[in-house]
Scaffold this motif. Structure first.
Motif, PDB file in Angstrom:
ATOM      1  N   GLU A 390      38.084  37.084  31.506  1.00 16.19           N
ATOM      2  CA  GLU A 390      39.234  36.612  32.332  1.00 16.19           C
ATOM      3  C   GLU A 390      40.563  36.990  32.066  1.00 16.19           C
ATOM      4  O   GLU A 390      41.483  36.164  31.494  1.00 16.19           O
ATOM      5  CB  GLU A 390      39.039  35.155  32.859  1.00 16.19           C
ATOM      6  CG  GLU A 390      37.636  34.772  33.358  1.00 16.19           C
ATOM      7  CD  GLU A 390      37.576  35.702  34.847  1.00 16.19           C
ATOM      8  OE1 GLU A 390      38.657  35.977  35.532  1.00 16.19           O
ATOM      9  OE2 GLU A 390      36.335  35.778  35.416  1.00 16.19           O
ATOM     10  N   LEU A 393      46.480  38.120  34.579  1.00 17.76           N
ATOM     11  CA  LEU A 393      46.901  39.260  35.388  1.00 17.76           C
ATOM     12  C   LEU A 393      48.476  39.368  35.007  1.00 17.76           C
ATOM     13  O   LEU A 393      49.164  40.386  35.074  1.00 17.76           O
ATOM     14  CB  LEU A 393      46.612  39.244  36.785  1.00 17.76           C
ATOM     15  CG  LEU A 393      45.269  39.259  37.261  1.00 17.76           C
ATOM     16  CD1 LEU A 393      45.028  39.305  38.662  1.00 17.76           C
ATOM     17  CD2 LEU A 393      44.659  40.604  36.568  1.00 17.76           C
ATOM     18  N   MET A 396      49.124  40.831  31.811  1.00 20.70           N
ATOM     19  CA  MET A 396      48.560  42.242  31.476  1.00 20.70           C
ATOM     20  C   MET A 396      49.599  43.264  31.215  1.00 20.70           C
ATOM     21  O   MET A 396      50.335  43.015  31.770  1.00 20.70           O
ATOM     22  CB  MET A 396      47.610  42.428  32.342  1.00 20.70           C
ATOM     23  CG  MET A 396      46.705  43.667  32.193  1.00 20.70           C
ATOM     24  SD  MET A 396      45.421  44.112  33.643  1.00 20.70           S
ATOM     25  CE  MET A 396      44.212  42.585  33.005  1.00 20.70           C
ATOM     26  N   PHE A 401      47.273  46.862  34.245  1.00 19.07           N
ATOM     27  CA  PHE A 401      47.187  46.120  35.399  1.00 19.07           C
ATOM     28  C   PHE A 401      46.999  47.275  36.846  1.00 19.07           C
ATOM     29  O   PHE A 401      46.049  46.916  37.474  1.00 19.07           O
ATOM     30  CB  PHE A 401      48.302  45.287  35.726  1.00 19.07           C
ATOM     31  CG  PHE A 401      48.380  44.488  36.969  1.00 19.07           C
ATOM     32  CD1 PHE A 401      47.380  43.757  37.372  1.00 19.07           C
ATOM     33  CD2 PHE A 401      49.490  44.674  38.057  1.00 19.07           C
ATOM     34  CE1 PHE A 401      47.227  43.017  38.658  1.00 19.07           C
ATOM     35  CE2 PHE A 401      49.196  43.939  39.233  1.00 19.07           C
ATOM     36  CZ  PHE A 401      48.037  43.107  39.476  1.00 19.07           C
ATOM     37  N   THR A 478      50.561  39.980  42.379  1.00 21.83           N
ATOM     38  CA  THR A 478      50.234  38.545  41.691  1.00 21.83           C
ATOM     39  C   THR A 478      50.882  37.308  42.297  1.00 21.83           C
ATOM     40  O   THR A 478      50.365  36.273  41.816  1.00 21.83           O
ATOM     41  CB  THR A 478      50.489  38.617  40.198  1.00 21.83           C
ATOM     42  OG1 THR A 478      51.601  38.938  40.003  1.00 21.83           O
ATOM     43  CG2 THR A 478      49.716  39.667  39.370  1.00 21.83           C
ATOM     44  N   GLY A 513      39.650  38.633  36.154  1.00 21.08           N
ATOM     45  CA  GLY A 513      41.124  38.547  36.285  1.00 21.08           C
ATOM     46  C   GLY A 513      41.616  36.869  36.577  1.00 21.08           C
ATOM     47  O   GLY A 513      40.812  36.262  37.589  1.00 21.08           O
TER      48      GLY A 513
END
Length: 703
Positions: A390, A393, A396, A401, A478, A513
């Motif tokens: 996990e 995001l 990252m 990404f 996101t 994620g």
């Protein structure tokens, strides 16, 4: 000589002969019909038998072609694995320069606003014919009046056009300046990255070379991408652990055969020795390719040596537990590696011989080798990026990404690759849907934001899709989008994917994620991006509700929406209730399932509406995705059924019919009166620009 009898018996005999001939003729006709029918039946049966034979032959050919196609796919996969290193050496190199963005700003394009309004020509305003002098004089006055009316109208339209053009130019200049400033700020950051690489900054070196491996287009689909690395500045040595593919990367089947006797396809197994040898060769090629990518991307002299350990994951047959084992390890200096001709080496021999590395003799059985060095031994902080449990995001690596988004599209059956880092026009991923009917090219932009994505980003993506001639654009973020963004995208070939939707899609396709450090599931109503304030008390407990059910005639698919307003302005984006925002923050207005007899419904707690709200506006708009060419010309016999919370009908409010050319319509509004009472005011204002134009009148930003 004989004679014909002319008596009664002779006449009777002649009649009998005629009747006999008629019966014989009828019998012969019946026989002919029977023969013709039998002949037609035999021809039909022959045709049916021939068609059945042809169908069986065609079916067999199809099944054999399917088996051949699957065999060719297996052969192509093996060829791809066998040529992994050679193809990777021909792939474009990654460097800091590829991160720079060109200062290319989309030119100003006013469209129809750039065309002056044509002025009327008096030559086309001739007086109508008249018999008398007074009639002719009146006709001349009428013609002059028509010309002056049209001339003043054209002058007014031109003045409006000039005003709108100036406003649009000002908005464009502001946007262009912001865009240019953003590009220049990005390029300054790239220059800083280049300087930090030359100075051997450990964090920058690790992030950059991790990005090199993530951004490489040389790795086939299905190869893992996870790295943990550390950098030793004194020796300019990068030490990293890099995930390698499992044994299942080599197809178990060698081919597919169709068996007509059982009407089944049978996999032809690949010899075990051949499969094991190819897998070991793929691991060696992967090690050499990763080293090649790292050294080739180093333009600043940050790397004098690289130690790479290759790990594979899976279940340990001895314990039944999941784990990773090292199956390859190589430590090599730049001078040694650059003397290799990688396109012609034997990968296994090169790793174990020329480089003096280690390669498991039985990697398919997870037989491990000892690493020649680990990131933890370097003594610096170890950075882990990639396919770990996990990954956050929001934290990252940006390139990783984008790679994850491309992987998501591939998991959905599309062909997708990340774009080069320069001259990409703002496009991060290019995808291709192979469906011959609904497919086509798709441009994807990735926004790793914490705040709401502005409508300008959606507008920019639409312009990019149009200029590139793509079939569709997708904006992935996101964070989330406001009503203005959804309204602008409505009816256009655009898809908006919020952070919560992205996490759900990743999990649906076996990818990982999360948003932020929390562990709440993606379906949690709490925002995963930032700390969430305690939820405001809803109106459920202390307010009565009314159900507004809407029905109308006509087949066009419509979207019914509600706006909570103060005067002619909506209270805020979140107070625009529509398909992508089904309820207000306090729950006082919500879209609900329509009861029997209605085609749409809104649930309203009038007493729970904010004190600043003095009207609730109901609107309807054509759904451009379902009925792209429809208008409201068929929107008739429309009404609103006002029900109490139990469902009992209190009143039916008639609303205006739609008009041809209009695609959105204000149905009416409930307005607050003295004593907090509410009454209904009929609407009727229509819009040719759909929901986007309508909500713009109420203050929703769609630009």
């Amino acid at each position: 000589m004989g004679r014909r009898s002319g008596g009664l018996i002779g006449v009777w005999a002649e009649q009998q002969r005629v009747a006999q001939r008629q019966r014989e003729g009828q019998h012969q006709a019946v026989l002919r019909q029977q023969r013709d029918a039998e002949r037609v039946q035999r021809a039909y049966e022959r045709d049916v038998a021939r068609m059945q034979r042809e169908q069986k032959a065609a079916y067999r050919q199809q099944r054999e072609a399917d088996a051949l196609r699957r065999t060719q796919e297996l052969d192509a996969r093996v060829q791809e694995l066998e040529g992994l290193l050679a193809a990777g050496c021909r792939a474009p190199a990654f460097s800091v320069d590829t991160l720079r963005r060109a200062e290319d700003i989309e030119p100003f394009s006013p469209g129809p606003l750039g065309q002056p309004v044509p002025m009327p020509d008096q030559r086309f305003y001739q007086p109508e014919a008249a018999w008398t002098a007074s009639g002719r004089a009146q006709a001349e006055r009428d013609a002059r009046a028509r010309f002056e009316r049209d001339w003043y109208a054209a002058q007014a339209a031109e003045a409006r056009r000039v005003e709108q053009l100036a406003a649009y130019r000002q908005a464009y200049d502001t946007w262009a300046a912001e865009r240019l400033a953003e590009i220049r700020a990005h390029n300054r950051g790239v220059a800083g990255t280049e300087a930090a690489l030359g100075g051997g900054d450990p964090e920058t070196v690790v992030e950059f070379f991790s990005a090199v491996l993530f951004a490489s287009t040389a790795w086939p689909e299905g190869f893992p991408r996870e790295v943990s690395a550390a950098y030793e500045p004194a020796r300019r040595r990068l030490v990293l652990d890099w995930d390698l593919p499992g044994y299942d990367v080599v197809p178990e089947a060698k081919g597919v055969k169709y068996l007509p006797s059982t009407d089944q396809e049978k996999d032809v197994p690949r010899p075990v020795t051949q499969r094991r040898a190819l897998y070991r060769d793929v691991l060696a090629q992967s090690v050499l390719l990763a080293l090649h990518e790292l050294f080739r991307a180093d333009r600043s002299g940050a790397l004098e040596a690289v130690t790479l350990n290759g790990y594979v994951g899976g279940v340990d047959p001895a314990t039944g537990l999941a784990g990773r084992v090292c199956v390859a390890s190589a430590a090599v200096g730049r001078d040694v590696f650059e003397r290799l001709n990688l396109e012609f080496v034997g990968a296994v021999e090169c790793v174990t011989g020329a480089l003096g590395g280690r390669l498991s003799a039985k990697p398919d059985e997870r037989v491990a080798v000892a690493p020649l060095g680990t990131p933890e031994q370097v003594g610096a902080e170890v950075v882990v990026q990639g396919d770990g449990d996990e990954p956050d995001l929001l934290a990252m690596d940006p390139i990783a990404f984008e790679g994850l988004v491309a992987q998501l599209f591939r998991a959905r059956g599309l062909q997708a690759v990340t774009t080069q880092r320069s001259n990409d026009g703002g496009v991060d991923v290019e995808a291709l849907d192979p469906d011959p009917i609904s497919g086509g090219s798709i441009l994807v932009q990735v926004k790793r934001y914490r705040n709401t994505v502005p409508p300008s980003a959606v507008r920019d993506l639409f312009g990019t899709v149009q200029s590139a001639g793509a079939n569709k654009g997708v904006l992935v973020t996101t964070s989330g989008f406001g009503p203005g963004s959804y309204t602008f995208a409505n009816g256009k070939p655009l898809t908006l994917i919020s952070g919560i939707e992205l996490v759900d899609l990743l999990h649906q396709h076996g990818l990982r994620g999360r948003l932020g450090p929390g562990t709440a599931p993606a379906s949690s109503p709490a925002s995963p991006v930032a700390p969430v304030a305690p939820a405001a008390p809803t109106a459920e407990a202390d307010a009565d509700f009314n159900l507004l059910g809407m029905d109308w005639a006509g087949s066009a698919a419509l979207d019914v929406c509600a706006l909570v307003c103060s005067g002619q302005r909506v209270l805020g984006d979140e107070w625009f209730v529509f398909f992508n925002n089904p309820a207000t923050p306090d729950g006082s207005v919500a879209m609900v399932a329509a009861p029997p007899g209605d085609r749409a419904a809104v649930r309203v707690g009038f007493d729970a509406l904010p004190p600043s709200a003095d009207r609730l506006v109901l609107v309807a708009a054509v759904d451009p995705e379902v009925n792209p060419d429809a208008d409201l010309g068929g929107f008739t016999d429309a009404g609103i059924r006002l029900r109490d919370d139990s469902g009992a009908e209190l009143d039916r409010l008639v609303v205006s019919d739609g008009r041809p050319g209009e695609t959105a319509l204000v149905l009416g509004s409930f307005r607050r009166r003295a004593g907090d009472d509410w009454d209904f005011v009929l609407g009727g204002k229509g819009y040719g620009g759909g929901l986007e134009e309508l909500v713009g009148d109420f203050g929703i930003d769609v630009e």
